[in-house]
Design a protein around this motif. Structure first.
Motif, mmCIF file in Angstrom:
data_model
loop_
_atom_site.group_PDB
_atom_site.id
_atom_site.type_symbol
_atom_site.label_atom_id
_atom_site.label_comp_id
_atom_site.label_asym_id
_atom_site.label_seq_id
_atom_site.Cartn_x
_atom_site.Cartn_y
_atom_site.Cartn_z
ATOM 1 N N UNK A 78 71.995 -7.431 44.995
ATOM 2 C CA UNK A 78 71.156 -7.199 43.815
ATOM 3 C C UNK A 78 70.877 -5.711 43.661
ATOM 4 N N UNK A 79 70.578 -5.027 44.763
ATOM 5 C CA UNK A 79 70.320 -3.585 44.727
ATOM 6 C C UNK A 79 71.567 -2.830 44.273
ATOM 7 N N UNK A 84 74.146 0.462 40.317
ATOM 8 C CA UNK A 84 75.356 0.779 39.557
ATOM 9 C C UNK A 84 75.054 0.865 38.058
ATOM 10 N N UNK A 85 74.054 0.117 37.601
ATOM 11 C CA UNK A 85 73.714 0.116 36.187
ATOM 12 C C UNK A 85 73.006 1.370 35.712
ATOM 13 N N UNK A 86 72.371 2.099 36.609
ATOM 14 C CA UNK A 86 71.618 3.271 36.155
ATOM 15 C C UNK A 86 72.004 4.574 36.847
ATOM 16 N N UNK A 87 72.674 4.521 37.970
ATOM 17 C CA UNK A 87 72.911 5.714 38.781
ATOM 18 C C UNK A 87 73.627 6.829 38.037
ATOM 19 N N UNK A 88 74.659 6.521 37.305
ATOM 20 C CA UNK A 88 75.447 7.560 36.646
ATOM 21 C C UNK A 88 75.092 7.731 35.169
ATOM 22 N N UNK A 94 69.907 6.878 28.070
ATOM 23 C CA UNK A 94 69.877 5.521 28.591
ATOM 24 C C UNK A 94 68.480 5.063 29.010
ATOM 25 N N UNK A 95 67.448 5.490 28.304
ATOM 26 C CA UNK A 95 66.070 5.164 28.677
ATOM 27 C C UNK A 95 65.838 3.651 28.746
ATOM 28 N N UNK A 96 66.430 2.896 27.843
ATOM 29 C CA UNK A 96 66.213 1.448 27.845
ATOM 30 C C UNK A 96 66.821 0.800 29.089
ATOM 31 N N UNK A 97 68.006 1.250 29.502
ATOM 32 C CA UNK A 97 68.613 0.718 30.714
ATOM 33 C C UNK A 97 67.760 1.056 31.936
ATOM 34 N N UNK A 98 67.172 2.255 31.937
ATOM 35 C CA UNK A 98 66.291 2.656 33.033
ATOM 36 C C UNK A 98 65.057 1.753 33.080
ATOM 37 N N UNK A 99 64.475 1.467 31.922
ATOM 38 C CA UNK A 99 63.300 0.589 31.877
ATOM 39 C C UNK A 99 63.643 -0.803 32.400
ATOM 40 N N UNK A 100 64.801 -1.301 32.000
ATOM 41 C CA UNK A 100 65.227 -2.621 32.466
ATOM 42 C C UNK A 100 65.401 -2.625 33.985
ATOM 43 N N UNK A 101 66.053 -1.614 34.518
ATOM 44 C CA UNK A 101 66.255 -1.531 35.969
ATOM 45 C C UNK A 101 64.914 -1.437 36.692
ATOM 46 N N UNK A 102 64.000 -0.633 36.161
ATOM 47 C CA UNK A 102 62.682 -0.500 36.780
ATOM 48 C C UNK A 102 61.950 -1.836 36.788
ATOM 49 N N UNK A 103 62.032 -2.599 35.699
ATOM 50 C CA UNK A 103 61.402 -3.927 35.660
ATOM 51 C C UNK A 103 62.015 -4.844 36.714
ATOM 52 N N UNK A 104 63.331 -4.766 36.861
ATOM 53 C CA UNK A 104 63.995 -5.605 37.853
ATOM 54 C C UNK A 104 63.569 -5.234 39.273
ATOM 55 N N UNK A 105 63.534 -3.949 39.578
ATOM 56 C CA UNK A 105 63.069 -3.512 40.896
ATOM 57 C C UNK A 105 61.640 -3.985 41.146
ATOM 58 N N UNK A 106 60.779 -3.829 40.146
ATOM 59 C CA UNK A 106 59.382 -4.255 40.289
ATOM 60 C C UNK A 106 59.292 -5.755 40.534
ATOM 61 N N UNK A 107 60.021 -6.544 39.760
ATOM 62 C CA UNK A 107 59.969 -7.999 39.891
ATOM 63 C C UNK A 107 60.421 -8.438 41.279
ATOM 64 N N UNK A 108 61.522 -7.894 41.757
ATOM 65 C CA UNK A 108 62.038 -8.279 43.072
ATOM 66 C C UNK A 108 61.080 -7.834 44.174
ATOM 67 N N UNK A 109 60.596 -6.605 44.079
ATOM 68 C CA UNK A 109 59.694 -6.096 45.108
ATOM 69 C C UNK A 109 58.395 -6.906 45.146
#
Length: 115
Positions: A78-79, A84-88, A94-109
Motif C-alpha cells: 500500500x505504501x 509511486x502516485x505522488x513521488x515524482x 498535482x495538488x489534488x493527487x497530493x491531497x488524496x495521498x495524504x488522506x490515504x496515509x491518514x486513514x491507514x495510520x
C-alpha cells in the motif's frame, strides 16, 4: 441541536450527509478469503485446545505469525503504491493527487493506531 432551514430544504441526494451515508468504508488490508482462512485456523485451534493444548497454542501462534506477515506485506505494498502516485509529481500541478495521498496515509495510520 439547532434547526438548519437551508440544509433541510436541500434535496436528499445533496449535502455532506448524503455523501457520508453512501461513501464506501475503508478498503480491507487483507483479502476476505485470506482473513476467513486464518480465522478458521484460529477457531480450530480453540476447538482443539481441550484435547491438545500445546498443539492448539502452536496453531494459534502460526495463525498470528501468518496474519502479521500478511499485514506487513499488505502495508508495504500500500505504501509503495501511494508513494509511486505522488513521488515524482510537481507539487503545484498535482495538488489534488497530493491531497488524496495524504488522506490515504491518514486513514491507514489512524486504523493502525486503533488496533
Amino acid at each position: 441541536m439547532m434547526y438548519d432551514q437551508a440544509r433541510a430544504q436541500q434535496p436528499p441526494d445533496k449535502g455532506v450527509g448524503a455523501a457520508a451515508r453512501w461513501a464506501p468504508g475503508p478498503e480491507p488490508l487483507l483479502p476476505t478469503e485470506e482473513r476467513d482462512r486464518v480465522s478458521q485456523r484460529l477457531r480450530q485451534a480453540l476447538l482443539d485446545f481441550a484435547d491438545t493444548p500445546r498443539e492448539a497454542l502452536e496453531a494459534a501462534e502460526s495463525a498470528f505469525d501468518e496474519v502479521t506477515a500478511e499485514l506487513t506485506s499488505a502495508l508495504v505494498e500500500r505504501r509503495r503504491v501511494l508513494r509511486a502516485g505522488w513521488q515524482d509529481q510537481d507539487a503545484q500541478a498535482q495538488a489534488e493527487e497530493f491531497r488524496h495521498a495524504l488522506r490515504q496515509y491518514r486513514e491507514i495510520t489512524e486504523r493502525l493506531l486503533r488496533l
